[in-house]
Design a protein around this motif. Structure first.
Motif, PDB file in Angstrom:
ATOM      1  N   ALA A   1       0.835  -1.203   0.000  1.00  0.00           N
ATOM      2  CA  ALA A   1       0.000   0.000   0.000  1.00  0.00           C
ATOM      3  C   ALA A   1       0.872   1.256   0.000  1.00  0.00           C
ATOM      4  O   ALA A   1       0.548   2.252  -0.663  1.00  0.00           O
ATOM      5  CB  ALA A   1      -0.925   0.006   1.217  1.00  0.00           C
ATOM      6  N   LEU A   2       1.993   1.219   0.712  1.00  0.00           N
ATOM      7  CA  LEU A   2       2.919   2.347   0.712  1.00  0.00           C
ATOM      8  C   LEU A   2       3.502   2.556  -0.684  1.00  0.00           C
ATOM      9  O   LEU A   2       3.705   3.694  -1.124  1.00  0.00           O
ATOM     10  CB  LEU A   2       4.038   2.110   1.718  1.00  0.00           C
ATOM     11  CG  LEU A   2       3.621   1.899   3.179  1.00  0.00           C
ATOM     12  CD1 LEU A   2       4.845   1.623   4.047  1.00  0.00           C
ATOM     13  CD2 LEU A   2       2.840   3.085   3.715  1.00  0.00           C
ATOM     14  N   GLN A   3       3.755   1.451  -1.386  1.00  0.00           N
ATOM     15  CA  GLN A   3       4.273   1.541  -2.749  1.00  0.00           C
ATOM     16  C   GLN A   3       3.233   2.144  -3.690  1.00  0.00           C
ATOM     17  O   GLN A   3       3.563   2.942  -4.580  1.00  0.00           O
ATOM     18  CB  GLN A   3       4.713   0.154  -3.224  1.00  0.00           C
ATOM     19  CG  GLN A   3       5.941  -0.351  -2.480  1.00  0.00           C
ATOM     20  CD  GLN A   3       6.263  -1.815  -2.744  1.00  0.00           C
ATOM     21  OE1 GLN A   3       5.388  -2.611  -3.099  1.00  0.00           O
ATOM     22  NE2 GLN A   3       7.514  -2.180  -2.582  1.00  0.00           N
ATOM     23  N   LEU A   4       1.961   1.801  -3.486  1.00  0.00           N
ATOM     24  CA  LEU A   4       0.907   2.401  -4.300  1.00  0.00           C
ATOM     25  C   LEU A   4       0.788   3.898  -3.998  1.00  0.00           C
ATOM     26  O   LEU A   4       0.587   4.716  -4.917  1.00  0.00           O
ATOM     27  CB  LEU A   4      -0.434   1.699  -4.062  1.00  0.00           C
ATOM     28  CG  LEU A   4      -1.636   2.288  -4.799  1.00  0.00           C
ATOM     29  CD1 LEU A   4      -1.402   2.353  -6.306  1.00  0.00           C
ATOM     30  CD2 LEU A   4      -2.905   1.480  -4.489  1.00  0.00           C
ATOM     31  N   MET A   5       0.905   4.268  -2.742  1.00  0.00           N
ATOM     32  CA  MET A   5       0.884   5.696  -2.398  1.00  0.00           C
ATOM     33  C   MET A   5       2.003   6.440  -3.117  1.00  0.00           C
ATOM     34  O   MET A   5       1.796   7.550  -3.635  1.00  0.00           O
ATOM     35  CB  MET A   5       1.013   5.867  -0.880  1.00  0.00           C
ATOM     36  CG  MET A   5      -0.235   5.516  -0.097  1.00  0.00           C
ATOM     37  SD  MET A   5       0.078   5.631   1.685  1.00  0.00           S
ATOM     38  CE  MET A   5      -1.569   5.998   2.296  1.00  0.00           C
ATOM     39  N   GLU A   6       3.189   5.838  -3.170  1.00  0.00           N
ATOM     40  CA  GLU A   6       4.300   6.471  -3.877  1.00  0.00           C
ATOM     41  C   GLU A   6       4.006   6.572  -5.368  1.00  0.00           C
ATOM     42  O   GLU A   6       4.346   7.568  -6.010  1.00  0.00           O
ATOM     43  CB  GLU A   6       5.593   5.687  -3.659  1.00  0.00           C
ATOM     44  CG  GLU A   6       6.795   6.354  -4.315  1.00  0.00           C
ATOM     45  CD  GLU A   6       8.108   5.639  -4.070  1.00  0.00           C
ATOM     46  OE1 GLU A   6       9.148   6.164  -4.519  1.00  0.00           O
ATOM     47  OE2 GLU A   6       8.105   4.562  -3.448  1.00  0.00           O
ATOM     48  N   ALA A   7       3.351   5.542  -5.918  1.00  0.00           N
ATOM     49  CA  ALA A   7       2.997   5.571  -7.337  1.00  0.00           C
ATOM     50  C   ALA A   7       2.024   6.707  -7.628  1.00  0.00           C
ATOM     51  O   ALA A   7       2.162   7.428  -8.635  1.00  0.00           O
ATOM     52  CB  ALA A   7       2.394   4.238  -7.756  1.00  0.00           C
ATOM     53  N   ILE A   8       1.030   6.890  -6.759  1.00  0.00           N
ATOM     54  CA  ILE A   8       0.058   7.977  -6.939  1.00  0.00           C
ATOM     55  C   ILE A   8       0.769   9.325  -6.886  1.00  0.00           C
ATOM     56  O   ILE A   8       0.532  10.213  -7.726  1.00  0.00           O
ATOM     57  CB  ILE A   8      -1.047   7.890  -5.863  1.00  0.00           C
ATOM     58  CG1 ILE A   8      -1.881   6.613  -6.062  1.00  0.00           C
ATOM     59  CG2 ILE A   8      -1.945   9.126  -5.901  1.00  0.00           C
ATOM     60  CD1 ILE A   8      -2.817   6.311  -4.906  1.00  0.00           C
ATOM     61  N   LEU A   9       1.659   9.489  -5.909  1.00  0.00           N
ATOM     62  CA  LEU A   9       2.401  10.744  -5.790  1.00  0.00           C
ATOM     63  C   LEU A   9       3.294  10.972  -7.002  1.00  0.00           C
ATOM     64  O   LEU A   9       3.398  12.096  -7.509  1.00  0.00           O
ATOM     65  CB  LEU A   9       3.245  10.723  -4.515  1.00  0.00           C
ATOM     66  CG  LEU A   9       4.042  11.997  -4.216  1.00  0.00           C
ATOM     67  CD1 LEU A   9       3.117  13.200  -4.014  1.00  0.00           C
ATOM     68  CD2 LEU A   9       4.934  11.808  -2.997  1.00  0.00           C
ATOM     69  N   THR A  10       3.917   9.915  -7.502  1.00  0.00           N
ATOM     70  CA  THR A  10       4.783  10.025  -8.677  1.00  0.00           C
ATOM     71  C   THR A  10       3.999  10.510  -9.892  1.00  0.00           C
ATOM     72  O   THR A  10       4.449  11.396 -10.631  1.00  0.00           O
ATOM     73  CB  THR A  10       5.437   8.672  -8.989  1.00  0.00           C
ATOM     74  OG1 THR A  10       6.254   8.274  -7.878  1.00  0.00           O
ATOM     75  CG2 THR A  10       6.298   8.742 -10.242  1.00  0.00           C
ATOM     76  N   VAL A  11       2.830   9.941 -10.097  1.00  0.00           N
ATOM     77  CA  VAL A  11       1.990  10.349 -11.233  1.00  0.00           C
ATOM     78  C   VAL A  11       1.591  11.813 -11.093  1.00  0.00           C
ATOM     79  O   VAL A  11       1.647  12.583 -12.062  1.00  0.00           O
ATOM     80  CB  VAL A  11       0.746   9.436 -11.334  1.00  0.00           C
ATOM     81  CG1 VAL A  11      -0.262  10.002 -12.336  1.00  0.00           C
ATOM     82  CG2 VAL A  11       1.158   8.017 -11.744  1.00  0.00           C
TER      83      VAL A  11
END
Length: 295
Positions: free
Chosen positions: A92-102
């Motif tokens: 879930a932390l990795q998905l949060m980083e993905a959202i922030l990256t986008v």
């Protein structure tokens, strides 16, 4: 099209499918984004729930991303054993980083930063729903390896396909095959740290208990005859959303089993893998997402 792999925290990779923003001479278009989390029991990444989903939503006008979050085993090298670093809620932390990256690349990639959606299947849906229910939870935010405001990691909405929203109850497991029981033990190990979790450990991973008025709009579909993930958890999740007055849409099919993905010809191994009624989820989800108001 921009196709590249962006490394994120702890070996996670974000694969991009970003269209040329120029639609005609000197005319540019911003598009919504869809970040896809394939299923695979937290052990592998299911192929049909990654790139084929991206290509389908690409055709619908989304810039798409497939998140290769940390999993418990290696499909290509099974001899390496269990990956002890694959401990929830890292994914879930990795998905949060993905959202922030986008969002941080929104101008460069011509993405509408107000319309960053997530879609997950089976265990991948557990990843998405964790973020969709806990995007403002300090217990998660404080574990991020970077500073971010809650709104920066909040998905605009989520699409959940045959989601694992809670660990299956013992009564459901009694109907499982021996192979499924072995797989469930490994799923438990990823999610709770033990193959035989206590009731309290199961509750900690139960996202039906995490729904609040802040839960993001949700499109959810499941099948009654799913032998792998108990559809009752999906019903409890939607009931909780309704109780909180959250925006949601739920489709419970009488047939579909598990792991169908698109249920269409793009990723079907044979005609038996296609189901025209089930494939309608794509059009229904697109209609739902289109009506989500911008923040």
């Amino acid at each position: 099209m921009l196709c590249k792999e962006i490394p994120l925290q702890q070996g996670c990779v974000l694969q991009t499918y970003i269209m040329d923003p120029q639609t005609s001479f000197h005319v540019y278009k911003k598009r919504p984004a869809m970040i896809i989390c394939p299923g695979g029991a937290y052990l592998i990444h299911a192929t049909k729930e990654g790139e084929p989903i991206a290509l389908t939503f690409l055709e619908k006008g989304y810039n798409c991303f497939v998140l290769r979050y940390t999993v418990g085993t290696d499909r290509e090298h099974p001899e390496t054993g269990f990956n002890e670093t694959a401990r929830y809620p890292l994914q879930a932390l990795q998905l949060m980083e993905a959202i922030l990256t986008v969002r941080r690349h929104a101008e460069e990639w011509y993405i509408d930063a107000d319309r960053v959606f997530v879609a997950g299947f089976s265990a991948g849906a557990h990843v998405c729903a964790t973020v969709g229910t806990r995007w403002n939870d300090p217990a998660l935010l404080d574990r991020l390896p970077f500073a971010a405001e809650p709104a920066q990691v909040r998905p605009t909405a989520m699409v959940l396909g045959y989601p694992m929203l809670a660990l299956n109850p013992p009564a459901f497991q009694q109907q499982a095959s021996e192979l499924q029981r072995q797989q469930t033990a490994l799923v438990n190990r990823v999610v709770t740290g033990t193959e035989t979790p206590t009731a309290a450990q199961c509750d900690a991973a139960d996202l039906t208990l995490r729904v609040t008025t802040d839960t993001v709009p949700t499109f959810l579909w499941h099948s009654i005859d799913d032998p792998v993930v108990d559809c009752n958890a999906s019903m409890r999740f939607i009931q909780a959303m309704l109780g909180c007055g959250c925006n949601c849409e739920f489709h419970l099919y009488n047939h579909g089993e598990h792991g169908k993905g698109l249920a269409g010809p793009l990723s079907a191994q044979s005609a038996a893998d296609t189901d025209e009624a089930l494939h309608l989820w794509v059009a229904l989800a697109e209609q739902f997402l289109r009506k989500i108001p911008c923040p």
